[in-house]
Design a protein around this motif. Structure first.
Motif, PDB file in Angstrom:
ATOM      1  N   HIS A   1       0.828  -1.197   0.000  1.00  0.00           N
ATOM      2  CA  HIS A   1       0.000   0.000   0.000  1.00  0.00           C
ATOM      3  C   HIS A   1       0.870   1.257   0.000  1.00  0.00           C
ATOM      4  CE1 HIS A   1      -3.969  -1.685   0.282  1.00  0.00           C
ATOM      5  NE2 HIS A   1      -3.698  -2.371   1.386  1.00  0.00           N
ATOM      6  N   SER A   2       0.350   2.303  -0.604  1.00  0.00           N
ATOM      7  CA  SER A   2       0.991   3.614  -0.563  1.00  0.00           C
ATOM      8  C   SER A   2      -0.102   4.673  -0.582  1.00  0.00           C
ATOM      9  CB  SER A   2       1.943   3.797  -1.748  1.00  0.00           C
ATOM     10  OG  SER A   2       1.230   3.667  -2.968  1.00  0.00           O
ATOM     11  N   VAL A   3       0.275   5.883  -0.197  1.00  0.00           N
ATOM     12  CA  VAL A   3      -0.684   6.986  -0.094  1.00  0.00           C
ATOM     13  C   VAL A   3      -0.058   8.250  -0.662  1.00  0.00           C
ATOM     14  CG1 VAL A   3      -1.867   8.519   1.535  1.00  0.00           C
ATOM     15  CG2 VAL A   3      -1.938   6.051   1.886  1.00  0.00           C
ATOM     16  N   GLU A   4      -0.856   9.027  -1.383  1.00  0.00           N
ATOM     17  CA  GLU A   4      -0.433  10.363  -1.825  1.00  0.00           C
ATOM     18  C   GLU A   4      -1.263  11.407  -1.104  1.00  0.00           C
ATOM     19  OE1 GLU A   4      -0.934  14.072  -3.559  1.00  0.00           O
ATOM     20  OE2 GLU A   4      -2.404  12.563  -4.203  1.00  0.00           O
ATOM     21  N   ALA A   5      -0.601  12.437  -0.569  1.00  0.00           N
ATOM     22  CA  ALA A   5      -1.298  13.546   0.079  1.00  0.00           C
ATOM     23  C   ALA A   5      -0.520  14.830  -0.152  1.00  0.00           C
ATOM     24  CB  ALA A   5      -1.453  13.288   1.580  1.00  0.00           C
ATOM     25  N   GLN A   6      -1.225  15.852  -0.594  1.00  0.00           N
ATOM     26  CA  GLN A   6      -0.627  17.164  -0.842  1.00  0.00           C
ATOM     27  C   GLN A   6       0.582  17.073  -1.782  1.00  0.00           C
ATOM     28  OE1 GLN A   6      -2.136  19.858   0.251  1.00  0.00           O
ATOM     29  NE2 GLN A   6      -3.637  18.705   1.460  1.00  0.00           N
ATOM     30  N   GLY A   7       0.490  16.184  -2.766  1.00  0.00           N
ATOM     31  CA  GLY A   7       1.548  16.062  -3.756  1.00  0.00           C
ATOM     32  C   GLY A   7       2.736  15.240  -3.329  1.00  0.00           C
ATOM     33  N   LEU A   8       2.704  14.648  -2.130  1.00  0.00           N
ATOM     34  CA  LEU A   8       3.807  13.816  -1.641  1.00  0.00           C
ATOM     35  C   LEU A   8       3.342  12.367  -1.519  1.00  0.00           C
ATOM     36  CD1 LEU A   8       5.235  16.147   1.154  1.00  0.00           C
ATOM     37  CD2 LEU A   8       6.092  15.845  -1.180  1.00  0.00           C
TER      38      LEU A   8
ATOM     39  N   MET B   1      -9.294   9.184   6.807  1.00  0.00           N
ATOM     40  CA  MET B   1      -8.497  10.405   6.758  1.00  0.00           C
ATOM     41  C   MET B   1      -9.329  11.629   6.426  1.00  0.00           C
ATOM     42  SD  MET B   1      -5.070   9.013   4.797  1.00  0.00           S
ATOM     43  CE  MET B   1      -4.371  10.650   4.604  1.00  0.00           C
ATOM     44  N   TYR B   2     -10.369  11.443   5.603  1.00  0.00           N
ATOM     45  CA  TYR B   2     -11.119  12.585   5.108  1.00  0.00           C
ATOM     46  C   TYR B   2     -12.611  12.370   5.327  1.00  0.00           C
ATOM     47  CZ  TYR B   2      -6.664  12.978   2.676  1.00  0.00           C
ATOM     48  OH  TYR B   2      -5.333  13.031   2.381  1.00  0.00           O
ATOM     49  N   LYS B   3     -13.183  13.203   6.143  1.00  0.00           N
ATOM     50  CA  LYS B   3     -14.634  13.120   6.373  1.00  0.00           C
ATOM     51  C   LYS B   3     -15.387  13.638   5.152  1.00  0.00           C
ATOM     52  CE  LYS B   3     -14.033  11.531  10.496  1.00  0.00           C
ATOM     53  NZ  LYS B   3     -14.305  10.103  10.783  1.00  0.00           N
ATOM     54  N   THR B   4     -14.812  14.678   4.498  1.00  0.00           N
ATOM     55  CA  THR B   4     -15.387  15.206   3.258  1.00  0.00           C
ATOM     56  C   THR B   4     -14.283  15.293   2.228  1.00  0.00           C
ATOM     57  OG1 THR B   4     -14.949  17.493   3.923  1.00  0.00           O
ATOM     58  CG2 THR B   4     -17.108  16.566   4.481  1.00  0.00           C
ATOM     59  N   LYS B   5     -14.624  15.085   0.984  1.00  0.00           N
ATOM     60  CA  LYS B   5     -13.629  15.125  -0.085  1.00  0.00           C
ATOM     61  C   LYS B   5     -13.324  16.566  -0.500  1.00  0.00           C
ATOM     62  CE  LYS B   5     -13.453  10.614  -0.560  1.00  0.00           C
ATOM     63  NZ  LYS B   5     -12.254   9.837  -0.294  1.00  0.00           N
ATOM     64  N   SER B   6     -12.110  16.794  -0.912  1.00  0.00           N
ATOM     65  CA  SER B   6     -11.726  18.104  -1.426  1.00  0.00           C
ATOM     66  C   SER B   6     -10.769  17.886  -2.586  1.00  0.00           C
ATOM     67  CB  SER B   6     -11.037  18.934  -0.336  1.00  0.00           C
ATOM     68  OG  SER B   6      -9.770  18.391  -0.015  1.00  0.00           O
ATOM     69  N   ARG B   7     -10.422  18.956  -3.289  1.00  0.00           N
ATOM     70  CA  ARG B   7      -9.552  18.816  -4.451  1.00  0.00           C
ATOM     71  C   ARG B   7      -8.162  18.324  -4.073  1.00  0.00           C
ATOM     72  NH1 ARG B   7     -10.574  23.831  -8.654  1.00  0.00           N
ATOM     73  NH2 ARG B   7     -12.729  23.340  -9.159  1.00  0.00           N
ATOM     74  N   SER B   8      -7.737  18.591  -2.839  1.00  0.00           N
ATOM     75  CA  SER B   8      -6.402  18.177  -2.435  1.00  0.00           C
ATOM     76  C   SER B   8      -6.333  16.706  -2.071  1.00  0.00           C
ATOM     77  CB  SER B   8      -5.932  18.994  -1.219  1.00  0.00           C
ATOM     78  OG  SER B   8      -6.757  18.712  -0.101  1.00  0.00           O
ATOM     79  N   VAL B   9      -7.470  16.055  -1.985  1.00  0.00           N
ATOM     80  CA  VAL B   9      -7.513  14.663  -1.574  1.00  0.00           C
ATOM     81  C   VAL B   9      -7.299  13.767  -2.787  1.00  0.00           C
ATOM     82  CG1 VAL B   9      -8.911  12.831  -0.588  1.00  0.00           C
ATOM     83  CG2 VAL B   9      -9.072  15.142   0.328  1.00  0.00           C
ATOM     84  N   ALA B  10      -6.300  12.878  -2.695  1.00  0.00           N
ATOM     85  CA  ALA B  10      -6.064  11.903  -3.757  1.00  0.00           C
ATOM     86  C   ALA B  10      -6.247  10.516  -3.168  1.00  0.00           C
ATOM     87  CB  ALA B  10      -4.649  12.053  -4.329  1.00  0.00           C
ATOM     88  N   SER B  11      -7.347   9.877  -3.512  1.00  0.00           N
ATOM     89  CA  SER B  11      -7.615   8.549  -2.977  1.00  0.00           C
ATOM     90  C   SER B  11      -7.146   7.459  -3.918  1.00  0.00           C
ATOM     91  CB  SER B  11      -9.112   8.382  -2.711  1.00  0.00           C
ATOM     92  OG  SER B  11      -9.843   8.507  -3.909  1.00  0.00           O
TER      93      SER B  11
ATOM     94  N   LYS C   1       3.422  12.582  -9.164  1.00  0.00           N
ATOM     95  CA  LYS C   1       4.729  12.697  -9.795  1.00  0.00           C
ATOM     96  C   LYS C   1       5.783  13.037  -8.742  1.00  0.00           C
ATOM     97  CE  LYS C   1       3.448  14.150 -14.483  1.00  0.00           C
ATOM     98  NZ  LYS C   1       3.657  15.188 -15.513  1.00  0.00           N
ATOM     99  N   VAL C   2       7.037  12.682  -9.032  1.00  0.00           N
ATOM    100  CA  VAL C   2       8.128  12.979  -8.120  1.00  0.00           C
ATOM    101  C   VAL C   2       9.214  13.757  -8.849  1.00  0.00           C
ATOM    102  CG1 VAL C   2       7.712  10.955  -6.685  1.00  0.00           C
ATOM    103  CG2 VAL C   2       9.284  10.800  -8.600  1.00  0.00           C
ATOM    104  N   LYS C   3      10.026  14.476  -8.091  1.00  0.00           N
ATOM    105  CA  LYS C   3      11.155  15.202  -8.648  1.00  0.00           C
ATOM    106  C   LYS C   3      12.380  14.291  -8.632  1.00  0.00           C
ATOM    107  CE  LYS C   3      14.009  19.332  -8.044  1.00  0.00           C
ATOM    108  NZ  LYS C   3      14.271  20.529  -7.192  1.00  0.00           N
ATOM    109  N   VAL C   4      12.973  14.109  -9.776  1.00  0.00           N
ATOM    110  CA  VAL C   4      14.125  13.222  -9.903  1.00  0.00           C
ATOM    111  C   VAL C   4      15.404  14.035  -9.776  1.00  0.00           C
ATOM    112  CG1 VAL C   4      15.319  11.596 -11.405  1.00  0.00           C
ATOM    113  CG2 VAL C   4      12.828  11.661 -11.373  1.00  0.00           C
TER     114      VAL C   4
END
Length: 339
Positions: free
Chosen positions: A185-192, A245-255, A260-263
């Motif tokens: 499993h992995s998670v993305e939040a706020q672009g990280l 993690m999120y009671k309500t969805k927002s644009r910042s939420v990535a489920s 992308k990452v910086k190389v």
């Protein structure tokens, strides 16, 4: 006492180039005898232990597993008269033919290559995944055949994951090529992006930093590899903690999926699916991404071309629902994993 990468020269002309711990050969190294023999492989506390290849002065070759300076485990002896013994060895003696071989004959590698494979299947607070441990086992077999020194971690808690990655980073620093594979499993939040240990319970974004393993931190540990550091992530799945993690969805939420990452430097990062896309765990014993990876990783292809083949294979198998994605900062030099 010597630690890390180094070399030794003896009065008879024999040489050793490789890793040391407490003054002893420990890790991957190359020992060349003045008589003409050569060993390339793993050492532990001064003894040949792990996987290696030895060429003898008479031209015979052994490729396989060692213990206490003796052939021990799966291995192949190829003799100059054409005879080949492939199977199980015990304390230096051939015992029987193996029905399923882990090692295939190959040339002595001209590169020092290390790998860490992490497979998290059994989670305490998230849905279990069927295939990560199977994926690690299958990929390990292929990498050993390519001359990699391979460490594995199954169902890693946060402490064991960070310890394993730190130790691997030290090995990577002294190696030509490093390869880190993560399935789980992995998670993305706020672009990280964050890798999820098996003991992590994530109730909010604030819990990610102390309880998960940040991907950026992982990449930092391996970026000083001499030629190329590779990170392969078969973990772009649905966020298993999204409802908590999120009671309500927002644009910042990535489920779904990863960001992308910086190389930085000579890094090659392979994702099992494109940003925001979900990777399948597979209906068989392995994921579609790992199946494609092990199919093509042994081919004598340059790494960029190899991953284009992997992308096409996965895209075809999943009817376009999963498209692997890579990020890299490579120059004009052609890089091959089989050499």
């Amino acid at each position: 006492l010597r630690n890390g990468q180094g070399s030794s020269l003896w009065i008879d002309g024999s040489t050793y180039v490789g890793q040391y711990r407490n003054g002893k050969f420990h890790g991957r190294g190359t020992y060349t005898w003045s008589t003409g023999g050569k060993y390339v492989g793993e050492y532990k506390n001064g003894l040949q232990e792990g996987t290696g290849e030895e060429i003898f002065p008479n031209g015979n070759k052994y490729l396989g597993e060692y213990k206490n300076n003796q052939f021990h485990g799966h291995g192949t002896m190829t003799r100059i008269d054409g005879r080949v013994q492939t199977g199980i060895w015990n304390n230096g003696k051939f015992k029987n033919v193996a029905t399923s071989l882990k090692i295939k004959p190959q040339l002595v590698s001209t590169q020092t290559k290390v790998a860490l494979l992490i497979g998290n299947s059994k989670y305490e607070y998230a849905k279990d995944l069927r295939n990560p441990s199977n994926d690690v086992s299958l990929l390990k077999e292929k990498l050993l055949g390519l001359g990699f020194s391979v460490d594995t971690l199954l169902d890693g808690k946060r402490a064991s994951m960070t310890d394993a990655i730190l130790e691997f980073g030290r090995k990577a620093h002294n190696s030509d090529i490093s390869l880190l594979f993560y399935a789980g499993h992995s998670v993305e939040a706020q672009g990280l992006n964050y890798l999820i240990p098996t003991d992590a319970e994530i109730l909010s974004e604030n819990g990610l930093e102390p309880k998960a393993v940040p991907l950026n931190w992982v990449l930092k540990q391996i970026k000083l590899t001499k030629t190329l550091s590779i990170a392969l992530l078969d973990s772009c799945r649905d966020n298993p903690f999204a409802d908590r993690m999120y009671k309500t969805k927002s644009r910042s939420v990535a489920s779904r999926g990863l960001a992308k990452v910086k190389v930085e430097g000579n890094q090659f990062i392979g994702f099992a699916a494109a940003p925001g896309q979900v990777a399948s765990d597979g209906v068989g014993s392995n994921s579609p991404y790992t199946n494609a990876l092990v199919k093509y990783i042994s081919a004598e292809d340059e790494i960029n071309y190899m991953f284009r083949k992997i992308k096409t294979e996965v895209q075809t198998i999943t009817s376009g629902n999963q498209v692997p994605y890579v990020e890299n900062n490579l120059g004009a030099e052609l890089i091959y994993l089989h050499k």
